[in-house]
Design a protein around this motif. Sequence first.
Motif, PDB file in Angstrom:
ATOM      1  N   GLN A   1       0.831  -1.180   0.000  1.00 42.17           N
ATOM      2  CA  GLN A   1       0.000   0.000   0.000  1.00 42.17           C
ATOM      3  C   GLN A   1       0.875   1.242   0.000  1.00 42.17           C
ATOM      4  N   PRO A   2       1.135   1.813  -1.185  1.00 37.20           N
ATOM      5  CA  PRO A   2       1.949   3.017  -1.253  1.00 37.20           C
ATOM      6  C   PRO A   2       1.284   4.154  -0.500  1.00 37.20           C
ATOM      7  N   LYS A   3       2.090   5.081  -0.011  1.00 35.80           N
ATOM      8  CA  LYS A   3       1.558   6.192   0.759  1.00 35.80           C
ATOM      9  C   LYS A   3       0.645   7.043  -0.106  1.00 35.80           C
ATOM     10  N   LEU A   4      -0.576   7.261   0.369  1.00 34.34           N
ATOM     11  CA  LEU A   4      -1.553   8.030  -0.379  1.00 34.34           C
ATOM     12  C   LEU A   4      -1.507   9.488   0.022  1.00 34.34           C
ATOM     13  N   LYS A   5      -1.814  10.347  -0.937  1.00 33.77           N
ATOM     14  CA  LYS A   5      -1.919  11.762  -0.635  1.00 33.77           C
ATOM     15  C   LYS A   5      -3.094  11.987   0.307  1.00 33.77           C
ATOM     16  N   SER A   6      -3.003  13.020   1.113  1.00 37.60           N
ATOM     17  CA  SER A   6      -4.064  13.298   2.074  1.00 37.60           C
ATOM     18  C   SER A   6      -5.222  14.018   1.409  1.00 37.60           C
ATOM     19  N   TYR A   7      -6.412  13.482   1.568  1.00 34.85           N
ATOM     20  CA  TYR A   7      -7.621  14.111   1.058  1.00 34.85           C
ATOM     21  C   TYR A   7      -8.643  14.201   2.183  1.00 34.85           C
ATOM     22  N   LYS A   8      -8.251  14.744   3.311  1.00 34.01           N
ATOM     23  CA  LYS A   8      -9.132  14.803   4.467  1.00 34.01           C
ATOM     24  C   LYS A   8     -10.377  15.634   4.147  1.00 34.01           C
ATOM     25  N   HIS A   9     -11.520  15.089   4.511  1.00 36.76           N
ATOM     26  CA  HIS A   9     -12.756  15.827   4.316  1.00 36.76           C
ATOM     27  C   HIS A   9     -13.795  15.265   5.265  1.00 36.76           C
ATOM     28  N   HIS A  10     -14.896  15.969   5.419  1.00 37.61           N
ATOM     29  CA  HIS A  10     -15.975  15.539   6.291  1.00 37.61           C
ATOM     30  C   HIS A  10     -17.234  15.340   5.468  1.00 37.61           C
ATOM     31  N   GLU A  11     -18.141  14.570   6.023  1.00 40.96           N
ATOM     32  CA  GLU A  11     -19.384  14.279   5.304  1.00 40.96           C
ATOM     33  C   GLU A  11     -20.106  15.554   4.901  1.00 40.96           C
TER      34      GLU A  11
ATOM     35  N   LEU B   1     -11.986  -1.813  -0.399  1.00 42.91           N
ATOM     36  CA  LEU B   1     -10.675  -1.183  -0.346  1.00 42.91           C
ATOM     37  C   LEU B   1     -10.779   0.304  -0.683  1.00 42.91           C
ATOM     38  N   ILE B   2     -11.568   0.621  -1.695  1.00 44.70           N
ATOM     39  CA  ILE B   2     -11.740   2.026  -2.074  1.00 44.70           C
ATOM     40  C   ILE B   2     -12.365   2.818  -0.930  1.00 44.70           C
ATOM     41  N   SER B   3     -13.396   2.270  -0.325  1.00 45.10           N
ATOM     42  CA  SER B   3     -14.102   2.975   0.745  1.00 45.10           C
ATOM     43  C   SER B   3     -13.241   3.150   1.984  1.00 45.10           C
ATOM     44  N   SER B   4     -12.202   2.319   2.152  1.00 39.37           N
ATOM     45  CA  SER B   4     -11.327   2.426   3.320  1.00 39.37           C
ATOM     46  C   SER B   4     -10.352   3.594   3.199  1.00 39.37           C
ATOM     47  N   LYS B   5     -10.242   4.185   2.013  1.00 39.34           N
ATOM     48  CA  LYS B   5      -9.329   5.296   1.786  1.00 39.34           C
ATOM     49  C   LYS B   5     -10.081   6.621   1.954  1.00 39.34           C
ATOM     50  N   ASP B   6      -9.419   7.594   2.519  1.00 42.69           N
ATOM     51  CA  ASP B   6     -10.040   8.901   2.748  1.00 42.69           C
ATOM     52  C   ASP B   6      -9.840   9.782   1.521  1.00 42.69           C
ATOM     53  N   ILE B   7     -10.439   9.343   0.419  1.00 45.98           N
ATOM     54  CA  ILE B   7     -10.306  10.059  -0.848  1.00 45.98           C
ATOM     55  C   ILE B   7     -11.707  10.301  -1.418  1.00 45.98           C
ATOM     56  N   PRO B   8     -12.007  11.529  -1.818  1.00 41.85           N
ATOM     57  CA  PRO B   8     -13.329  11.804  -2.409  1.00 41.85           C
ATOM     58  C   PRO B   8     -13.401  11.254  -3.832  1.00 41.85           C
ATOM     59  N   VAL B   9     -13.952  10.063  -3.980  1.00 40.75           N
ATOM     60  CA  VAL B   9     -14.047   9.449  -5.295  1.00 40.75           C
ATOM     61  C   VAL B   9     -15.489   9.038  -5.582  1.00 40.75           C
TER      62      VAL B   9
END
Length: 340
Positions: A76-86, A200-208
């Motif tokens: 799991q390569p280090k992902l860029k931070s995409y912190k956001h709230h609902e 796996l996608i949902s476990s990442k904090d990325i707005p996709v």
Amino acid sequence: MSTRATTMETCEYEHSDSTRDELLSSLSSTSINSLFDSGSQFYSSSTLPGSSTITPVVSNEYLECQRNKTIDKLFQPKLKSYKHHESQQIPEDRVKVVVLLVGLPASGKSTLCHQIKDFVNSKTKYGCGVYNAGDVRRKRSLAFNDANFFDPNNKSAQQDRDLYATITLNHLLADFDKIDIGFLDATNTTVERRHKMLELISSKDIPVVILEVESIFSDFNIISGKLNNADYINKDNRMAFQDFKNRLRHYKSVYEPVTWEELDTYGDQVTAYVKCTNGGESFELTKNKEVEEREMDDKKNGVEESGFWYFKVLQQFIDQYDESVGIEYRKSAKEFRIDW
């Protein structure tokens, strides 16, 4: 997932510089490789070795020296931070798109996603990349994977295939600082595999947003196109043809086409489902309930176009498909036949 359908018609690791890796990537980019020769209208400089999006992978040497580390840390390569709230409103152009391909081998999946990639990269302001699980498998495997590797009863190989898909998806997600649309180019032929990828996608904090695109070839004999596949470099044509037929038989034994019942279980996690039949003879685009409701509200409020940029791009691709590549592609696919 609504039943309303409208029928219309690519991390942190460096890309490999070796000629062999570039060749493998280019060969795996399409089922009918000869259609992408420089003399063909399907040719694009972005699909040539050295300039195409090559799935980043970890070298065997790296895996060996890191063998005592956990799988989670290693792959799991280090992902860029995409912190956001609902409650946070994400700007339209900041939302990224994961396209989960579904379909049997030789169903035109890779060809379709590379056609879309070329269109997006050349005709829009967005960037698109293709991430091929087969490239990861070929890089990681020390030996030729014959049809037995794809036997659903081969549990050890099944674990490896799941791992390769996970590696590929992680690299796709890690590249979202460079692209807007990422294709997970893998078969994803079972509900279980698709669930794993979505989890796996949902476990990442990325707005996709997630689109599932299923490609089905029911009439064309394009299996012979796999003679040029990267798996069969320097292999006898007759052996390659028979081996791939056996591989396809294994996949068919477990293939679970996408159903409305399955899509309903995802709720709003999957934004839309696209079904491409016979090389683009028809495209069926079905959006989830949330999207349809927003589009209806926009229409009531006098908004001419809803803010789903990815749907606009997809619709533009569909509208121009036959004129640009579709008609000639289907013609070439029908003629591309080898009978043993």
